[in-house]
Design an enzyme around this catalytic site. Structure first.
Site, PDB file in Angstrom:
ATOM      1  N   TYR A 149     -99.415 -31.191 -30.880  1.00  0.00           N
ATOM      2  CA  TYR A 149     -98.302 -30.692 -30.303  1.00  0.00           C
ATOM      3  C   TYR A 149     -98.515 -30.983 -28.947  1.00  0.00           C
ATOM      4  CZ  TYR A 149     -96.396 -26.066 -27.612  1.00  0.00           C
ATOM      5  OH  TYR A 149     -96.289 -25.388 -26.232  1.00  0.00           O
ATOM      6  N   ASN A 176     -85.705 -24.495 -27.858  1.00  0.00           N
ATOM      7  CA  ASN A 176     -87.125 -23.474 -27.205  1.00  0.00           C
ATOM      8  C   ASN A 176     -87.719 -23.770 -28.786  1.00  0.00           C
ATOM      9  OD1 ASN A 176     -89.027 -21.362 -26.512  1.00  0.00           O
ATOM     10  ND2 ASN A 176     -87.631 -20.617 -29.191  1.00  0.00           N
ATOM     11  N   ASP A 209     -82.825 -26.169 -39.972  1.00  0.00           N
ATOM     12  CA  ASP A 209     -84.475 -26.408 -39.823  1.00  0.00           C
ATOM     13  C   ASP A 209     -84.047 -27.328 -38.365  1.00  0.00           C
ATOM     14  OD1 ASP A 209     -86.651 -27.629 -39.303  1.00  0.00           O
ATOM     15  OD2 ASP A 209     -86.910 -28.113 -41.974  1.00  0.00           O
ATOM     16  N   LYS A 237     -94.803 -32.988 -26.781  1.00  0.00           N
ATOM     17  CA  LYS A 237     -94.366 -32.426 -25.732  1.00  0.00           C
ATOM     18  C   LYS A 237     -94.471 -33.641 -24.797  1.00  0.00           C
ATOM     19  CE  LYS A 237     -93.466 -28.219 -26.955  1.00  0.00           C
ATOM     20  NZ  LYS A 237     -92.090 -27.997 -27.458  1.00  0.00           N
TER      21      LYS A 237
END
Length: 254
Positions: A152, A87, A60, A156
């Site tokens: 999200y 990734n 994890d 990023k």
């Protein structure tokens, strides 16, 4: 002779989506690939499919102890590291006001802290190998921010700035850092299982994205990329001459 013969690579999120395509292409080019992912069954099944060059380690990336244990295992089993591919990512479509504490922490932990933890653990191994490559995956949603993807997109964007600082710190160690700003890609194995976390939110987000043209923009007029083509992009990045570096690569659907 493969382009990555003799190289050792770690790929996170390797059991699904783009991670599968990256791992497959790296194995085909001769690398020994350590596959990191949370889901044990899916991870081990894919490693068996790839063959002896693939080593599955259940990890994890959002848990610093899990990451430390994984990279200690890498050092013990293969003794070096040439390439780290970050990734792994999750996204949970949700309006900001409806985000739970768990939604926030899980996305921050996997998407931003995960690469921080893996980079921290990988740097000594990359340095000991005489240098290498780190490729961290960002998202085209930082260029065209999607509503209902606040965490999200934000994680990023944070990763992109982290990469710029990391690249400067590691320059004298011959460790190159590349940010891959990636668009939508399709392939076997599906993507993050977190998308199915709450169907109502996922459906509301998909409807909004379709109506407002977001989905059309990211899939392009050819219907999106294939994950193995994403793997080819990674091979291109890590096989550049050592006199050359690619700071940021944009790879989006045409």
């Amino acid at each position: 002779m493969g382009a990555l013969d003799g190289k050792v690579a770690v790929v996170t999120g390797a059991s699904s989506g783009s991670g599968r395509g990256i791992a497959k292409r790296f194995v085909e080019e001769g690398a020994q690939v350590v596959l990191l992912a949370r889901g044990e069954e899916r991870l081990k099944e894919y490693a068996a499919e790839l063959g002896d060059q693939a080593i599955p380690i259940v990890t994890d990336v959002g848990d610093p102890d899990s990451v430390r244990a994984a990279f200690a295992d890498v050092e013990q089993r293969v003794g070096k590291l040439d390439i780290l591919i970050n990734n792994a990512a999750i996204y949970r479509p949700c309006a900001v006001e409806l985000l739970t504490d768990g939604d926030i922490m899980r996305q921050v932990g996997t998407n931003f802290l995960g690469p921080v933890y893996t980079c921290r653990a990988a740097i000594p191994l990359l340095r000991a190998a005489g240098g290498g490559d780190i490729v961290n995956t960002s998202s085209e949603s930082t260029l065209d921010p999607f509503p209902m993807l606040s965490m999200y997109v934000s994680t990023k964007a944070a990763l992109e700035m982290f990469d710029r600082i990391l690249a400067e710190e590691l320059r004298d160690d011959e460790i190159r850092v590349t940010t891959l700003v990636q668009g939508t890609a399709f392939g076997a194995g599906g993507g993050t299982t977190d998308f199915a976390w709450e169907p109502e939110n996922a459906e509301a987000a998909s409807k909004m994205w379709m109506e407002k043209g977001y989905l059309g923009r990211v899939t392009g007029h050819s219907g999106g990329q294939d994950v193995e083509d994403i793997g080819d992009v990674h091979i291109f990045i890590v096989t550049r001459p050592r006199t050359q570096k690619l700071d940021t690569v944009y790879c989006r659907s045409f």
